[in-house]
Design a protein around this motif. Structure first.
Motif, short mmCIF file in Angstrom:
data_model
loop_
_atom_site.label_atom_id
_atom_site.label_comp_id
_atom_site.label_asym_id
_atom_site.label_seq_id
_atom_site.Cartn_x
_atom_site.Cartn_y
_atom_site.Cartn_z
N ARG A 1 0.83 -1.20 0.00
CA ARG A 1 0.00 0.00 0.00
C ARG A 1 0.87 1.25 0.00
O ARG A 1 1.80 1.37 0.80
CB ARG A 1 -0.94 0.01 1.21
CG ARG A 1 -1.90 -1.18 1.21
CD ARG A 1 -2.85 -1.18 2.38
NE ARG A 1 -3.72 -2.35 2.35
CZ ARG A 1 -4.64 -2.65 3.26
NH1 ARG A 1 -4.82 -1.83 4.30
NH2 ARG A 1 -5.38 -3.73 3.14
N LEU A 2 0.58 2.18 -0.91
CA LEU A 2 1.25 3.46 -1.01
C LEU A 2 0.22 4.56 -0.79
O LEU A 2 -0.86 4.53 -1.40
CB LEU A 2 1.90 3.65 -2.38
CG LEU A 2 3.13 2.81 -2.72
CD1 LEU A 2 2.75 1.38 -3.07
CD2 LEU A 2 3.87 3.43 -3.91
N LYS A 3 0.56 5.52 0.05
CA LYS A 3 -0.42 6.57 0.36
C LYS A 3 -0.85 7.32 -0.89
O LYS A 3 -2.05 7.57 -1.08
CB LYS A 3 0.18 7.54 1.38
CG LYS A 3 -0.82 8.62 1.80
CD LYS A 3 -0.26 9.53 2.87
CE LYS A 3 -1.28 10.59 3.26
NZ LYS A 3 -0.75 11.51 4.32
N SER B 1 3.10 -0.42 8.78
CA SER B 1 2.85 -1.77 8.27
C SER B 1 2.43 -2.69 9.42
O SER B 1 2.99 -2.64 10.52
CB SER B 1 4.11 -2.32 7.62
OG SER B 1 4.54 -1.49 6.56
N ARG B 2 1.47 -3.55 9.15
CA ARG B 2 1.04 -4.50 10.18
C ARG B 2 0.20 -5.57 9.53
O ARG B 2 -0.19 -5.48 8.35
CB ARG B 2 0.25 -3.80 11.28
CG ARG B 2 -1.11 -3.24 10.86
CD ARG B 2 -1.85 -2.72 12.07
NE ARG B 2 -3.22 -2.30 11.77
CZ ARG B 2 -4.12 -1.99 12.70
NH1 ARG B 2 -3.80 -2.07 13.98
NH2 ARG B 2 -5.34 -1.62 12.36
N ILE C 1 3.26 -1.03 4.12
CA ILE C 1 3.13 0.34 3.65
C ILE C 1 4.49 0.80 3.13
O ILE C 1 5.50 0.75 3.84
CB ILE C 1 2.64 1.26 4.78
CG1 ILE C 1 1.21 0.86 5.20
CG2 ILE C 1 2.66 2.72 4.34
CD1 ILE C 1 0.65 1.66 6.34
N LEU C 2 4.51 1.21 1.87
CA LEU C 2 5.74 1.63 1.20
C LEU C 2 5.64 3.07 0.76
O LEU C 2 4.55 3.62 0.58
CB LEU C 2 5.99 0.75 -0.03
CG LEU C 2 6.29 -0.74 0.20
CD1 LEU C 2 6.29 -1.47 -1.13
CD2 LEU C 2 7.62 -0.91 0.91
#
Length: 804
Positions: free
Chosen positions: A671-673, A728-729, A734-735
């Motif tokens: 996931r990228l913001k 991230s979890r 999250i990248l």
């Protein structure tokens, strides 16, 4: 109640009022029905779109797991110990964890008693094994199709009790009462195209599984769509909607490649467009021992987990598969015919893997031979679907498999709307991580708990249905408001909507114009006459839209950023409308974009302008779709609302596929913001997209609208989590960017470990209401027998409503 209509069609309102209506026919639904019946609540029915569809009956794994308190061997276990394991996964309420643990053996042996063949030794001990996130051997299985066997046995018990089944009927709207004391009282259904009906009930249980329809690429069976969007649209609260499980699965035949499929250490192969093979895991695991350990552990650690990236962890495999498929443009496969290349031999593999295979008598020469010895059922499963691992590769991807979040419930599995319950995967009881197999137990326990609550309270007075006129009025209001909610619809190629049922057939306001149409709640201003001629409307639309069926453009100055549409070609809509857009209704969809945005860059014939700044991200997802219309400054500056629209309206099915592809590319395990921001802009554009609906398209229309609401809620909640510092979890990483490589030690979330993300769609404003609350702890319940006996024999007849 017979003189009701919806979308121009008559609606049948069945006069009988069920004590309980259960939506779904999976293992959780049947179990709830059986427990209700056995507690004296017999006026019940199961309602389903497809009796033989759904996840319970059509999915599994190498040995699909049921998780419970351990009841064999010498290692001690208790319900509180199991509850602590569930609770430790993060973002899970302790009271629900205790309920799931405390009832686990009760429901396990209920299944054993009706013939589900969980294995035991000759002395009657039901042996267990460890699964992911499980410190003890609590897992059991009947093989690849555990949940199917559960469903079939539970279905047989329901049939034996003559519990009514309503098949081939899709719920498209939950009916809830008006006012502050909201409750569920019925459902609007589509029996077949253009045939609508209403069922009324004192209690309603949704057991519709996870929202499989969110994604295009998934492990969920083709027949499973889910109905979480129906509940989201009514403002039902969700818990941890951001949390999913993603893992490696096959694409030709949708199936989890966990457990035995990995423990036999197959070969991972990527093939480019020229047919060249590459065994790519060597780039991530430099030695045979490291590679064999990671692949073997992927069996236990099947869901992607950012915590398992460091030290050549097993989740590096998921990232490697993604990179090969979506960034390098290769197709990725599992090869069971050959061992990994290089110095691979059974003498050089990881010791844990060697010991496991040796104890299982599976030290064979090739992966497929090891699989045939270790788990012949898992091998035969693919053969039964026309795929032979002994002679062909199995194409794979990293796919969504289970929704750990879902509808928020209390300890009786009641939702934020009274008398409405959610059980099974539809309910968000799992937090961030869960032991493998705990979902099957949670579904059974949820059905039991809901049935107990209903049975204990069924005798209480219910005056809601006493005033027939008031019920008729509420149903009519719900039907009318739902027509507005459906939004802009065009029938066939004409610009008039379905059978004239939506006035002139144009629902227009994309913003929250609740002052325009008080009955809608969704704020859509619609009229069969000239809406734009009404000055009372012009002041309320603001940035919205006005529609005129007679070509009245008098509102242009008041609309500001809005749009004026004419069903007769009005070529002279001037620049005084704000951003200046000429529209014509004579083309069917009638949307002509001003020349300043006549950008020929359209993706795959979808008719949507792709922003140069986001096309790289959209394409890197491998889905090849155009995204983020409003995120493109060049587009939004010229169009105002930022929408570039093709000359013909798309069907609901086409728009649904576009939305599903967007979700697969944007909100999966990486996931990228920025991508989520742009994806949310695309969703908002899709909300304004006119629909072409003809005969046979109504199911797609409702599916698309449900998925739109749920997708928006998901994206908004992900952004809230990121903006609040969430890391991230669970099962996602999250990248900052895809092309910078995968961090071996990503920053993991700690701030939200003891919090539940709450999110709710507000039907009045169209906004997503999101916050985070502290988890409820594991209760220090009184277990003094005399007190428990007293409370239990009292029957819990005065159960208060407990917030979820």
């Amino acid at each position: 109640m017979s003189n009701m209509s919806f979308l121009g069609q008559a609606v049948t309102v069945y006069p009988s009022i069920f004590d309980t209506l259960i939506v779904g026919t999976g293992a959780a639904a049947y179990n709830a029905a059986i427990h209700l019946f056995d507690r004296g609540v017999s006026n019940i029915a199961l309602l389903t779109e497809d009796r033989f569809g759904g996840t319970s009956r059509n999915t599994g794994s190498d040995k699909q797991t049921y998780y419970k308190v351990a009841c064999a061997g010498t290692t001690p276990d208790t319900p509180r110990a199991m509850a602590a394991t569930l609770f430790s996964g993060g973002s899970m309420d302790g009271d629900i964890a205790l309920c799931e643990a405390a009832h686990s053996l009760q429901e396990f042996f209920h299944l054993v008693g009706i013939g589900v063949a969980f294995p035991h030794n000759r002395y009657g001990e039901f042996a267990g094994y460890k699964t992911d996130h499980d410190p003890l051997e609590r897992a059991s299985s009947t093989g690849p199709y555990t949940s199917r066997q559960m469903t079939e046995r539970l279905e047989a018990e329901a049939c034996r009790r003559n519990i009514r089944l309503i098949d081939k009927t899709r719920v498209i709207k939950l009916l809830t009462s008006e006012g502050d004391n909201m409750r569920a009282y019925g459902v609007l259904c589509l029996e077949r195209e253009n045939v609508f009906c209403v069922y009324l009930a004192r209690y309603i249980i949704f057991a519709t599984g996870g929202p499989a329809g969110l994604y295009r690429e998934t492990v969920y069976p083709h027949k499973h769509f889910g109905a979480s969007g129906v509940l989201a649209r009514e403002g039902v609260e969700f818990a941890n909607i951001t949390e999913w499980q993603y893992g490696i699965g096959s694409t030709k035949f949708r199936w989890n490649l966990s457990g035995s499929y990995q423990q036999v250490i197959p070969r991972y192969v990527a093939i480019d467009t020229a047919g060249r093979e590459q065994e790519f895991l060597r780039d991530y695991f430099p030695t045979t021992k490291q590679l064999s350990a990671a692949v073997f552990l992927k069996g236990y650690q099947w869901p992607f987990d950012p915590a398992k990236l460091g030290d050549e962890g097993s989740s590096l495999i998921d990232c490697a598969v993604y990179r090969e498929k979506y960034l390098n443009g290769r197709r990725v496969y599992l090869d069971f015919m050959h061992n990994p290349a290089g110095d691979f031999s059974l003498d050089t593999i990881d010791q844990t893997a060697y010991t496991y295979l040796a104890r299982s008598d599976a030290l064979a020469a090739t992966p497929v031979e090891r699989l045939q010895r270790l788990n012949p059922q898992a091998y035969q499963l693919y053969q039964s679907h026309g795929i032979d691992p002994a002679s062909e590769y199995i194409e794979i991807d990293v796919l969504p498999q289970h929704h750990n979040g879902g509808v928020a419930v209390n300890i009786w599995w009641e939702t934020s709307i009274k008398r409405l319950f959610a059980i099974g995967e539809c309910a968000g009881t799992h937090g961030v991580r869960r032991p493998g197999g705990s979902a099957l137990n949670a579904g059974q326990v949820g059905g039991l708990r809901a049935a107990e609550y209903i049975a204990w309270n069924i005798a209480a007075p219910d005056t809601f249905f006493e005033n027939t006129g008031a019920v008729v009025s509420q149903v009519n209001n719900s039907l009318a408001s739902f027509e507005w909610v459906l939004g802009r619809v065009v029938s066939g190629t004409a610009d008039a909507a379905m059978s004239g049922a939506i006035g002139a057939g144009r629902a227009v306001a994309d913003v929250a114009d609740s002052a325009v149409s008080g009955a809608t709640g969704m704020g859509r201003a619609v009229s069969g006459t000239a809406d734009a001629a009404d000055p009372a409307v012009s002041d309320t639309i603001g940035a919205g839209r006005a529609v005129s069926d007679t070509g009245d453009a008098a509102m242009s100055g008041a609309i500001g950023m809005g749009r004026v549409v004419s069903s007769t070609a009005d070529p002279a809509v001037p620049g005084t409308i704000g951003m200046g857009q000429a529209m014509s209704g004579t083309t069917g969809m009638g949307r002509v974009v001003s020349g300043t945005v006549a950008d020929p860059a359209v993706s795959g014939g979808m008719g949507r302008v792709v922003s140069g700044t986001v096309a790289d991200l959209a394409v890197s997802g491998g889905m090849g779709q155009a995204v983020a219309d409003a995120a493109d400054p060049a587009v939004s500056g010229a169009i105002g609302a930022g929408r570039a629209v093709s000359g013909t309206a798309l069907s609901a099915d086409e728009l649904l596929r576009r939305l599903q592809s967007l979700n697969s590319a944007t909100v999966s395990f990486l996931r990228l913001k920025q991508r989520v921001v742009e994806g949310l802009a695309s969703i908002k554009a899709l909300e304004r997209e006119p629909l072409r609906v003809g005969n046979g398209d109504l199911t797609a229309l409702f599916c698309f609208k449900e998925t739109l609401v749920l997708s928006r809620l998901l994206y908004e909640t992900i952004l809230f989590y990121m903006e609040q510092g969430g890391k991230s979890r669970g099962s996602y990483l999250i990248l900052d960017a895809l092309n910078t490589g995968v961090p071996h030690t990503p920053e993991l979330d700690a701030a939200f470990h003891n919090k539940v993300l709450r999110s709710r769609y507000d039907p009045c404003s169209g906004a997503a209401l999101i916050d985070a609350r502290l988890v409820r702890p594991i209760p220090d319940a009184d277990t003094w027998f005399e007190r428990v006996w007293h409370d239990y024999t009292a029957g819990f007849t005065t159960l208060p409503y407990e917030s979820c």
